[in-house]
Design an enzyme around this catalytic site. Structure first.
Site, PDB file in Angstrom:
ATOM      1  N   ASP A 110      42.287  24.247  24.020  1.00  0.00           N
ATOM      2  CA  ASP A 110      43.237  25.127  24.703  1.00  0.00           C
ATOM      3  C   ASP A 110      43.151  26.540  24.115  1.00  0.00           C
ATOM      4  OD1 ASP A 110      44.484  24.807  22.277  1.00  0.00           O
ATOM      5  OD2 ASP A 110      46.039  23.458  23.026  1.00  0.00           O
ATOM      6  N   LYS A 154      33.892  27.568  26.077  1.00  0.00           N
ATOM      7  CA  LYS A 154      35.145  26.812  26.131  1.00  0.00           C
ATOM      8  C   LYS A 154      35.693  26.943  27.548  1.00  0.00           C
ATOM      9  CE  LYS A 154      39.452  27.641  25.777  1.00  0.00           C
ATOM     10  NZ  LYS A 154      39.866  26.716  26.866  1.00  0.00           N
ATOM     11  N   GLU A 159      37.558  39.891  32.443  1.00  0.00           N
ATOM     12  CA  GLU A 159      37.769  39.817  33.902  1.00  0.00           C
ATOM     13  C   GLU A 159      39.149  39.202  34.077  1.00  0.00           C
ATOM     14  OE1 GLU A 159      36.046  40.913  36.295  1.00  0.00           O
ATOM     15  OE2 GLU A 159      33.901  40.675  35.933  1.00  0.00           O
ATOM     16  N   GLY A 215      44.327  26.921  20.447  1.00  0.00           N
ATOM     17  CA  GLY A 215      43.432  26.297  19.472  1.00  0.00           C
ATOM     18  C   GLY A 215      42.038  26.908  19.520  1.00  0.00           C
ATOM     19  N   VAL A 216      41.128  26.220  20.206  1.00  0.00           N
ATOM     20  CA  VAL A 216      39.723  26.648  20.216  1.00  0.00           C
ATOM     21  C   VAL A 216      39.561  28.091  20.721  1.00  0.00           C
ATOM     22  CG1 VAL A 216      37.424  26.146  21.165  1.00  0.00           C
ATOM     23  CG2 VAL A 216      38.906  24.271  20.426  1.00  0.00           C
ATOM     24  N   GLY A 217      40.374  28.477  21.733  1.00  0.00           N
ATOM     25  CA  GLY A 217      40.263  29.840  22.266  1.00  0.00           C
ATOM     26  C   GLY A 217      40.500  30.877  21.179  1.00  0.00           C
ATOM     27  N   CYS A 270      41.242  35.820  41.968  1.00  0.00           N
ATOM     28  CA  CYS A 270      41.706  37.072  41.385  1.00  0.00           C
ATOM     29  C   CYS A 270      41.509  38.237  42.346  1.00  0.00           C
ATOM     30  CB  CYS A 270      40.972  37.333  40.087  1.00  0.00           C
ATOM     31  SG  CYS A 270      39.216  37.030  40.248  1.00  0.00           S
ATOM     32  N   GLU A 308      51.001  39.165  40.341  1.00  0.00           N
ATOM     33  CA  GLU A 308      49.959  38.288  40.872  1.00  0.00           C
ATOM     34  C   GLU A 308      50.576  36.913  41.083  1.00  0.00           C
ATOM     35  OE1 GLU A 308      46.840  36.772  38.275  1.00  0.00           O
ATOM     36  OE2 GLU A 308      45.371  37.433  39.751  1.00  0.00           O
TER      37      GLU A 308
HETATM   38  P1  NAD Z   1      44.514  31.660  31.371  1.00  0.00           P
HETATM   39  O1  NAD Z   1      44.393  33.020  30.862  1.00  0.00           O
HETATM   40  O2  NAD Z   1      45.750  30.918  31.088  1.00  0.00           O
HETATM   41  O3  NAD Z   1      43.330  30.748  30.846  1.00  0.00           O
HETATM   42  C1  NAD Z   1      41.970  31.130  30.968  1.00  0.00           C
HETATM   43  C2  NAD Z   1      41.194  30.585  29.813  1.00  0.00           C
HETATM   44  O4  NAD Z   1      41.632  31.231  28.627  1.00  0.00           O
HETATM   45  C3  NAD Z   1      41.379  29.099  29.565  1.00  0.00           C
HETATM   46  O5  NAD Z   1      40.150  28.578  29.120  1.00  0.00           O
HETATM   47  C4  NAD Z   1      42.421  29.071  28.444  1.00  0.00           C
HETATM   48  O6  NAD Z   1      42.339  27.914  27.660  1.00  0.00           O
HETATM   49  C5  NAD Z   1      42.037  30.291  27.653  1.00  0.00           C
HETATM   50  N1  NAD Z   1      43.113  30.919  26.892  1.00  0.00           N
HETATM   51  C6  NAD Z   1      44.422  30.998  27.208  1.00  0.00           C
HETATM   52  N2  NAD Z   1      45.096  31.678  26.272  1.00  0.00           N
HETATM   53  C7  NAD Z   1      44.177  32.053  25.324  1.00  0.00           C
HETATM   54  C8  NAD Z   1      44.246  32.759  24.101  1.00  0.00           C
HETATM   55  N3  NAD Z   1      45.401  33.243  23.646  1.00  0.00           N
HETATM   56  N4  NAD Z   1      43.118  32.937  23.388  1.00  0.00           N
HETATM   57  C9  NAD Z   1      41.935  32.466  23.837  1.00  0.00           C
HETATM   58  N5  NAD Z   1      41.808  31.769  24.984  1.00  0.00           N
HETATM   59  C10 NAD Z   1      42.910  31.571  25.740  1.00  0.00           C
HETATM   60  O7  NAD Z   1      44.222  31.820  32.926  1.00  0.00           O
HETATM   61  P2  NAD Z   1      44.122  30.703  34.023  1.00  0.00           P
HETATM   62  O8  NAD Z   1      45.517  30.339  34.374  1.00  0.00           O
HETATM   63  O9  NAD Z   1      43.186  29.619  33.631  1.00  0.00           O
HETATM   64  O10 NAD Z   1      43.399  31.499  35.204  1.00  0.00           O
HETATM   65  C11 NAD Z   1      44.069  32.253  36.124  1.00  0.00           C
HETATM   66  C12 NAD Z   1      43.959  33.735  35.813  1.00  0.00           C
HETATM   67  O11 NAD Z   1      42.599  34.134  35.733  1.00  0.00           O
HETATM   68  C13 NAD Z   1      44.546  34.590  36.907  1.00  0.00           C
HETATM   69  O12 NAD Z   1      45.335  35.615  36.364  1.00  0.00           O
HETATM   70  C14 NAD Z   1      43.339  35.181  37.604  1.00  0.00           C
HETATM   71  O13 NAD Z   1      43.546  36.370  38.280  1.00  0.00           O
HETATM   72  C15 NAD Z   1      42.379  35.321  36.483  1.00  0.00           C
HETATM   73  N6  NAD Z   1      41.006  35.353  36.981  1.00  0.00           N
HETATM   74  C16 NAD Z   1      40.312  36.535  36.935  1.00  0.00           C
HETATM   75  C17 NAD Z   1      39.031  36.612  37.438  1.00  0.00           C
HETATM   76  C18 NAD Z   1      38.248  37.875  37.396  1.00  0.00           C
HETATM   77  O14 NAD Z   1      37.042  37.795  37.452  1.00  0.00           O
HETATM   78  N7  NAD Z   1      38.857  39.021  37.285  1.00  0.00           N
HETATM   79  C19 NAD Z   1      38.429  35.482  37.970  1.00  0.00           C
HETATM   80  C20 NAD Z   1      39.151  34.304  38.003  1.00  0.00           C
HETATM   81  C21 NAD Z   1      40.448  34.254  37.483  1.00  0.00           C
END
Ligand code: NAD
Length: 477
Positions: free
Chosen positions: A206, A174, A249, A209-211, A282, A382
């Site tokens: 999102d 996803k 991560e 949902g799917v997550g 990140c 962050e």
């Molecule tokens: P996000 O957490 O909002 O979304 C990431 C993914 O998770 C998306 O696919 C989203 O649909 C899904 N998601 C969101 N809430 C969820 C839930 N409750 N259950 C299941 N899935 C869910 O993050 P973002 O805004 O897309 O990305 C930015 C963040 O990612 C920053 O905090 C960044 O530091 C982090 N990041 C970390 C690394 C790493 O390797 N450590 C790498 C890249 C980004």
């Protein structure tokens, strides 16, 4: 407008059960560039069922054959690399040359990295004389759910999909709903590589949902997640009910400790590194700690480097930085910049509002704050935008104390000509990765953090091992 409502399930593109449109917004123009569908429980169940059905055969497919499929995915990337760069640039705003030279090539770099790690993998071994006859063997963990963010979309997709396939797992991906187009193209690579039906499945959706449906699904054995610390915690809670393995991560707040002997060039590099990908990494070195004798000069150098950083739409060729991904991120970054001003940090460059000459798009002025104190919001949170915080330090101990005083621990950076000091700090800084003198970690090293940055270890042999589970068997000999 691109219309891509289908999901890739069981080796074909299928219509969602109850299509729910979602617009993908081009962050440079604020206009919709594509429409996808967000899946629901029926779609998630279908994808998991396809992966479950494909698992027994894929798990025992000879490793050489699994490797061949991965090589074919790589061949597809080389044929269509330009399409990949265009998709990433449009969906998340990476300037096109940056998308071509840095974002898209993550596919080939990681695939090649995993293929070479494969040669160093140990899949089984006999225990020593302390346990005669006992053999340890590794097995693919089962059906895995992969949830990825938008900031380096192909970096995270290949860091998960490829080791899962090599390990013998089948999967449901996803991707981020903000940046799904690159992943849908990646699914075409997998299809054209002839990977057997059901091994790789993609459902858009999102987090709510799917997550969440994936995190709670009884037939998914493991979730590999990259994204925010907030979502990582939510996934861990949801996944606990079915006792899944969860690898995370998450975010970061990297310290870049610059000693006076590193010179001003280290400051310029640190600023550029921070602004790379519009600060949406990140592992961005977002807190620059500068040793006092260099500090005043460092402020001048950093201001100049920020003022020389140009900001422009992603479609334009050149070395500028692009917008941040969406309105919510833009608002959040504006709020944090304002908090820096309100809490008394010195604004050296940038500030709130759009950069000069741009009147739409989620662009941020490259911003540098000086005299930041530990505990200010811009020092703790962050930001995920092109905003650098600079802090002075007097002693090595003080630098270590400030660097480690954070909930995160992904990458820290040390700049000094003194090798002994660099090593001392390298061992004392609390992070999963330490980069010295802007030298990247070697090929095959892992990517991963500690504390609220998550503790996954992606890449290299570690990355493949994450998808394997060990079994101990007695009386083997
Ligand atoms: P996000 O957490 O909002 O979304 C990431 C993914 O998770 C998306 O696919 C989203 O649909 C899904 N998601 C969101 N809430 C969820 C839930 N409750 N259950 C299941 N899935 C869910 O993050 P973002 O805004 O897309 O990305 C930015 C963040 O990612 C920053 O905090 C960044 O530091 C982090 N990041 C970390 C690394 C790493 O390797 N450590 C790498 C890249 C980004």
């Amino acid at each position: 407008m691109i219309e891509k409502r289908a999901f890739y399930i069981g080796g074909q593109w299928v219509c969602p059960a109850a299509p729910r449109d979602h617009q993908v917004i081009n962050p440079s123009t604020e206009e919709a560039c594509a429409v996808i569908s967000l899946g629901d429980q029926v779609d998630t169940d279908k994808a998991v069922a396809a992966a479950k059905a494909a698992f027994p055969a894929w798990a025992v497919t000879p490793l050489d054959l699994r490797r061949t499929y991965v090589e074919r995915i790589l061949a597809q990337y080389y044929i269509r690399a330009e399409e990949m760069a265009q998709a990433i640039s449009m969906e998340m705003g990476a300037p096109i040359d940056f998308a071509r030279n840095s974002q898209a090539p993550c596919v080939s770099e990681h695939i090649e990295g995993f293929l070479s790690a494969l040669d160093r993998m140990e899949w089984a071994h006999d225990m020593g004389p302390e346990a005669p006859g006992t053999r340890i063997v590794k097995h693919p963990i089962g059906v895995v759910g992969l949830i990825t963010p938008w900031n380096w979309p192909m970096n995270q997709v290949t860091l998960k999909v490829i080791p899962a396939l090599l390990a013998g797992c089948t999967l449901v991906l996803k991707p981020s709903e903000e940046a799904p187009l690159s992943s849908m193209l990646f699914a075409e690579f997998v299809h054209d590589a002839g990977v057997p039906a059901g091994v790789f499945n993609l459902v858009n959706g999102d987090g709510a949902g799917v997550g969440t449906q994936m995190s709670s699904h009884p037939d998914i054995a493991m979730i590999s997640f990259t994204g925010s610390t907030r979502a990582g915690k939510a996934i861990s809670r949801t996944a606990a009910e079915t006792l899944k393995r969860v690898t995370l991560e998450l975010g970061g707040k990297g310290a870049n400790v610059i000693f006076a002997d590193a010179g001003e060039e280290a400051v310029t590099k640190g600023v550029r590194r921070m602004f790379n990908n519009a600060g949406q990494s990140c592992n961005a070195p977002s807190r620059m700690l500068v040793e006092r004798p260099l500090y005043d000069r460092a402020l001048e150098v950093a201001r100049k480097a920020a003022e020389e950083t140009t900001v422009a739409p992603a479609a334009k060729s050149g070395s500028h930085i692009g917008p941040v991904v969406n309105r919510a991120q833009w608002d959040k970054i504006q709020d944090l910049i304002q908090s820096g001003i309100d809490e008394g940090a010195t604004l050296l460059a940038g500030g709130t509002g759009l950069p000069e000459g741009l009147n739409k798009g989620y662009f941020i002025r490259p911003t540098v704050f000086a005299d930041v104190r530990p505990g200010m919001r811009i020092e703790k949170e962050e930001i995920f935008g092109p905003v650098l915080s600079m802090l002075p330090f007097d002693t090595e101990e003080e630098a270590i104390q400030i660097a480690n005083d954070t909930e995160y621990g992904l990458t820290n950076y040390i700049q000094t000509a003194d090798k002994a000091r660099a090593r001392r700090l390298g061992l004392q800084l609390n992070a999963g990765m330490i980069e010295m003198n802007y030298r990247s970690l070697g090929d095959g090293a892992f990517f991963g953090g500690v504390k609220s940055s998550g503790t996954a270890r992606e890449g290299g042999v570690w990355g493949i091992n994450e998808f394997l589970i060990e079994k101990a068997i007695s009386d083997w000999n």
